[in-house]
Scaffold this motif. Structure first.
Motif, PDB file in Angstrom:
ATOM      1  N   GLY A 141      -6.920  -9.876  -1.869  1.00 29.73           N
ATOM      2  CA  GLY A 141      -7.897 -10.020  -2.961  1.00 29.73           C
ATOM      3  C   GLY A 141      -7.459  -9.266  -4.216  1.00 29.73           C
ATOM      4  O   GLY A 141      -7.584  -9.767  -5.342  1.00 29.73           O
ATOM      5  N   GLN A 142      -6.928  -8.059  -4.021  1.00 26.04           N
ATOM      6  CA  GLN A 142      -6.419  -7.275  -5.167  1.00 26.04           C
ATOM      7  C   GLN A 142      -5.243  -7.987  -5.819  1.00 26.04           C
ATOM      8  O   GLN A 142      -5.096  -7.978  -7.026  1.00 26.04           O
ATOM      9  CB  GLN A 142      -5.960  -5.877  -4.683  1.00 26.04           C
ATOM     10  CG  GLN A 142      -7.090  -4.923  -4.378  1.00 26.04           C
ATOM     11  CD  GLN A 142      -7.988  -4.660  -5.586  1.00 26.04           C
ATOM     12  OE1 GLN A 142      -7.518  -4.525  -6.713  1.00 26.04           O
ATOM     13  NE2 GLN A 142      -9.290  -4.611  -5.354  1.00 26.04           N
ATOM     14  N   SER A 163      -5.661  -0.729  -2.926  1.00 23.24           N
ATOM     15  CA  SER A 163      -5.146  -1.144  -1.620  1.00 23.24           C
ATOM     16  C   SER A 163      -4.828   0.064  -0.742  1.00 23.24           C
ATOM     17  O   SER A 163      -5.123   0.078   0.460  1.00 23.24           O
ATOM     18  CB  SER A 163      -3.874  -1.985  -1.793  1.00 23.24           C
ATOM     19  OG  SER A 163      -4.167  -3.157  -2.525  1.00 23.24           O
ATOM     20  N   LEU A 164      -4.240   1.089  -1.364  1.00 21.76           N
ATOM     21  CA  LEU A 164      -3.871   2.278  -0.602  1.00 21.76           C
ATOM     22  C   LEU A 164      -5.117   2.998  -0.082  1.00 21.76           C
ATOM     23  O   LEU A 164      -5.151   3.454   1.067  1.00 21.76           O
ATOM     24  CB  LEU A 164      -3.031   3.218  -1.480  1.00 21.76           C
ATOM     25  CG  LEU A 164      -2.121   4.203  -0.747  1.00 21.76           C
ATOM     26  CD1 LEU A 164      -1.229   3.491   0.262  1.00 21.76           C
ATOM     27  CD2 LEU A 164      -1.262   4.988  -1.731  1.00 21.76           C
ATOM     28  N   GLN A 165      -6.174   3.051  -0.910  1.00 18.17           N
ATOM     29  CA  GLN A 165      -7.446   3.657  -0.456  1.00 18.17           C
ATOM     30  C   GLN A 165      -8.032   2.867   0.709  1.00 18.17           C
ATOM     31  O   GLN A 165      -8.482   3.448   1.703  1.00 18.17           O
ATOM     32  CB  GLN A 165      -8.461   3.678  -1.608  1.00 18.17           C
ATOM     33  CG  GLN A 165      -8.187   4.805  -2.599  1.00 18.17           C
ATOM     34  CD  GLN A 165      -9.037   4.662  -3.863  1.00 18.17           C
ATOM     35  OE1 GLN A 165      -9.523   3.572  -4.177  1.00 18.17           O
ATOM     36  NE2 GLN A 165      -9.205   5.755  -4.586  1.00 18.17           N
ATOM     37  N   VAL A 193       2.908  -0.807   0.741  1.00 14.56           N
ATOM     38  CA  VAL A 193       2.181  -0.493  -0.508  1.00 14.56           C
ATOM     39  C   VAL A 193       2.812   0.739  -1.165  1.00 14.56           C
ATOM     40  O   VAL A 193       3.040   0.763  -2.371  1.00 14.56           O
ATOM     41  CB  VAL A 193       0.672  -0.278  -0.235  1.00 14.56           C
ATOM     42  CG1 VAL A 193      -0.040   0.247  -1.479  1.00 14.56           C
ATOM     43  CG2 VAL A 193       0.018  -1.594   0.205  1.00 14.56           C
ATOM     44  N   ARG A 194       3.106   1.749  -0.339  1.00 19.67           N
ATOM     45  CA  ARG A 194       3.730   2.962  -0.899  1.00 19.67           C
ATOM     46  C   ARG A 194       5.093   2.648  -1.516  1.00 19.67           C
ATOM     47  O   ARG A 194       5.452   3.198  -2.548  1.00 19.67           O
ATOM     48  CB  ARG A 194       3.866   4.042   0.185  1.00 19.67           C
ATOM     49  CG  ARG A 194       2.549   4.804   0.430  1.00 19.67           C
ATOM     50  CD  ARG A 194       2.779   6.093   1.188  1.00 19.67           C
ATOM     51  NE  ARG A 194       3.315   5.835   2.518  1.00 19.67           N
ATOM     52  CZ  ARG A 194       2.556   5.636   3.591  1.00 19.67           C
ATOM     53  NH1 ARG A 194       1.245   5.680   3.497  1.00 19.67           N
ATOM     54  NH2 ARG A 194       3.112   5.400   4.764  1.00 19.67           N
ATOM     55  N   GLN A 195       5.855   1.753  -0.868  1.00 17.66           N
ATOM     56  CA  GLN A 195       7.160   1.374  -1.417  1.00 17.66           C
ATOM     57  C   GLN A 195       6.998   0.685  -2.777  1.00 17.66           C
ATOM     58  O   GLN A 195       7.757   0.967  -3.704  1.00 17.66           O
ATOM     59  CB  GLN A 195       7.910   0.452  -0.447  1.00 17.66           C
ATOM     60  CG  GLN A 195       8.495   1.203   0.745  1.00 17.66           C
ATOM     61  CD  GLN A 195       9.354   0.313   1.640  1.00 17.66           C
ATOM     62  OE1 GLN A 195       9.355  -0.912   1.519  1.00 17.66           O
ATOM     63  NE2 GLN A 195      10.095   0.929   2.538  1.00 17.66           N
ATOM     64  N   LEU A 196       5.998  -0.184  -2.891  1.00 16.25           N
ATOM     65  CA  LEU A 196       5.763  -0.844  -4.182  1.00 16.25           C
ATOM     66  C   LEU A 196       5.405   0.185  -5.255  1.00 16.25           C
ATOM     67  O   LEU A 196       5.877   0.108  -6.390  1.00 16.25           O
ATOM     68  CB  LEU A 196       4.638  -1.888  -4.082  1.00 16.25           C
ATOM     69  CG  LEU A 196       4.908  -3.177  -3.305  1.00 16.25           C
ATOM     70  CD1 LEU A 196       3.866  -4.238  -3.656  1.00 16.25           C
ATOM     71  CD2 LEU A 196       6.284  -3.736  -3.577  1.00 16.25           C
ATOM     72  N   THR A 250      -0.932  -4.869 -10.190  1.00 14.53           N
ATOM     73  CA  THR A 250      -1.151  -3.818 -11.192  1.00 14.53           C
ATOM     74  C   THR A 250      -1.175  -2.492 -10.445  1.00 14.53           C
ATOM     75  O   THR A 250      -1.390  -2.455  -9.232  1.00 14.53           O
ATOM     76  CB  THR A 250      -2.518  -3.986 -11.893  1.00 14.53           C
ATOM     77  OG1 THR A 250      -3.537  -3.910 -10.896  1.00 14.53           O
ATOM     78  CG2 THR A 250      -2.610  -5.317 -12.618  1.00 14.53           C
ATOM     79  N   ALA A 251      -0.964  -1.409 -11.188  1.00 17.26           N
ATOM     80  CA  ALA A 251      -1.018  -0.073 -10.589  1.00 17.26           C
ATOM     81  C   ALA A 251      -2.389   0.140  -9.946  1.00 17.26           C
ATOM     82  O   ALA A 251      -2.504   0.713  -8.861  1.00 17.26           O
ATOM     83  CB  ALA A 251      -0.740   0.990 -11.648  1.00 17.26           C
ATOM     84  N   GLU A 252      -3.426  -0.342 -10.617  1.00 11.68           N
ATOM     85  CA  GLU A 252      -4.798  -0.168 -10.112  1.00 11.68           C
ATOM     86  C   GLU A 252      -4.981  -0.923  -8.790  1.00 11.68           C
ATOM     87  O   GLU A 252      -5.562  -0.403  -7.840  1.00 11.68           O
ATOM     88  CB  GLU A 252      -5.793  -0.681 -11.158  1.00 11.68           C
ATOM     89  CG  GLU A 252      -7.222  -0.305 -10.839  1.00 11.68           C
ATOM     90  CD  GLU A 252      -8.246  -1.153 -11.615  1.00 11.68           C
ATOM     91  OE1 GLU A 252      -9.440  -0.902 -11.453  1.00 11.68           O
ATOM     92  OE2 GLU A 252      -7.817  -2.082 -12.361  1.00 11.68           O
ATOM     93  N   GLY A 253      -4.467  -2.150  -8.738  1.00 11.85           N
ATOM     94  CA  GLY A 253      -4.574  -2.949  -7.513  1.00 11.85           C
ATOM     95  C   GLY A 253      -3.907  -2.254  -6.329  1.00 11.85           C
ATOM     96  O   GLY A 253      -4.428  -2.261  -5.217  1.00 11.85           O
ATOM     97  N   LEU A 254      -2.756  -1.640  -6.584  1.00 11.73           N
ATOM     98  CA  LEU A 254      -2.048  -0.923  -5.514  1.00 11.73           C
ATOM     99  C   LEU A 254      -2.829   0.316  -5.075  1.00 11.73           C
ATOM    100  O   LEU A 254      -2.891   0.627  -3.889  1.00 11.73           O
ATOM    101  CB  LEU A 254      -0.636  -0.529  -5.979  1.00 11.73           C
ATOM    102  CG  LEU A 254       0.353  -1.701  -6.092  1.00 11.73           C
ATOM    103  CD1 LEU A 254       1.607  -1.272  -6.844  1.00 11.73           C
ATOM    104  CD2 LEU A 254       0.729  -2.244  -4.719  1.00 11.73           C
TER     105      LEU A 254
END
Length: 323
Positions: free
Chosen positions: A316-317, A285-287, A239-242, A278-282
């Protein structure tokens, strides 16, 4: 493939696997013309003044000699002085002097003198990043005259890439135990059980939103005893890489890779995966991963459930962006 070895050889660089290999090759090359070669090893940390010059003087019985001075980068002044004295005169006809240096400023004068004398320089550069490791593994297969696909090399680095020695051994094993082209399937057959490989496969399926495959791989991993902690770690890394690649702009893969400290193929893979995000989805996910990380490290009651839940949250995101 032996070459006539010059009187002075410098093996420079921190990667011990490469340094040892360069030294072994040098000694093998010397033994082609001098089968009864005498090898004397001197270590910087245990050096006593005058030792080098004593060994370097011609012996009564003649015969070829190779003096290996290990770790010039740790050498006290007396060893450096003795080396400079040995390098100042005409080289003894049957003597080869090999010096290893892991890096840093110490011993610079000796290094400059060796290079000025036309020493053969064998480089042993650090193999740190995934990109270095992939280059190293690819070169190992080429050296063995074996064809290996780029995917196979990546899979191998993901499975055993923590330690360069282990990576070298894994390459050798695949060369010895298989025939034909080394592809991803071959690598997975030998190294698929490794924690990292399994974690990466779960993460790959998760990041492209394939819920069914991600859960199937996850349950298989848990069934064969893989700890949930590294699986969450790999997911978080992906996720961080994306996020990194997503915010790095449109430059060439190689440039972006250098800026964000990834291999170019990792950047390409992240770019392909970014299509569904989307930036929001990532961010969500990180949270979710931060919470899951706390739970699998003992903060929660059921680590397995925590990983399953975070996989479902992430896929889901991903799906939400396509709705």
């Amino acid at each position: 493939m032996h070459h006539r070895v010059p009187p002075h050889v410098l093996i420079a660089g921190p990667e011990q696997v490469l340094a040892e290999r360069g030294l072994a090759q040098t000694i093998d090359d010397l033994k082609v013309t001098a089968p009864d070669l005498e090898t004397i090893r001197l270590h910087a940390a245990a050096y006593t003044p005058g030792e080098l010059l004593l060994h370097a003087s011609p012996s009564l019985f003649g015969g070829a000699k190779c003096i290996v001075v290990h770790d010039l980068d740790e050498a006290a002044d007396d060893l450096q002085t003795d080396l400079l004295a040995a390098l100042a005169g005409e080289p003894e006809p049957d003597l080869t002097l090999v010096v290893t240096h892991k890096g840093g400023a110490r011993g610079k004068k000796v290094l400059d003198t060796l290079r000025g004398n036309g020493a053969r320089v064998i480089d042993a550069p650090a193999i740190k990043t995934d990109r270095d490791k992939a280059d190293f593994a690819a070169h190992e297969f080429r050296r063995a005259r074996r064809k290996a696909t780029a995917e196979a090399v990546h899979a191998l680095v993901e499975a055993v890439g923590k330690d360069v020695r282990e990576l070298a051994a894994a390459c050798q094993q695949l060369v010895d135990d298989t025939t034909g082209v080394i592809d991803e399937k071959v690598v997975m057959t030998y190294h698929g059980g490794k924690v990292e490989a399994t974690g990466f496969r779960v993460a790959d399926a998760t990041m492209v939103g394939d819920t069914g495959e991600a859960l199937r791989l996850l349950r298989h991993a848990i069934a064969v005893g893989v700890d949930p902690v590294p699986i969450v770690a790999v997911l978080a890394q992906q996720v961080r890489q994306l996020i990194k690649v997503g915010s790095a702009g449109r430059g060439r893969s190689a440039d972006v890779a250098r800026d964000v400290g990834m291999a170019p193929w990792q950047v390409d893979k992240a770019r392909r995966a970014l299509g569904g995000w989307t930036a929001e989805g990532l961010a969500v996910s990180l949270q979710a991963l931060a919470a899951a990380d706390f739970e699998v490290k003992g903060g929660g009651r059921d680590p397995v459930y925590a990983v399953e839940r975070v996989v479902l949250t992430i896929t889901g995101q991903h799906a939400r962006n396509h709705a």
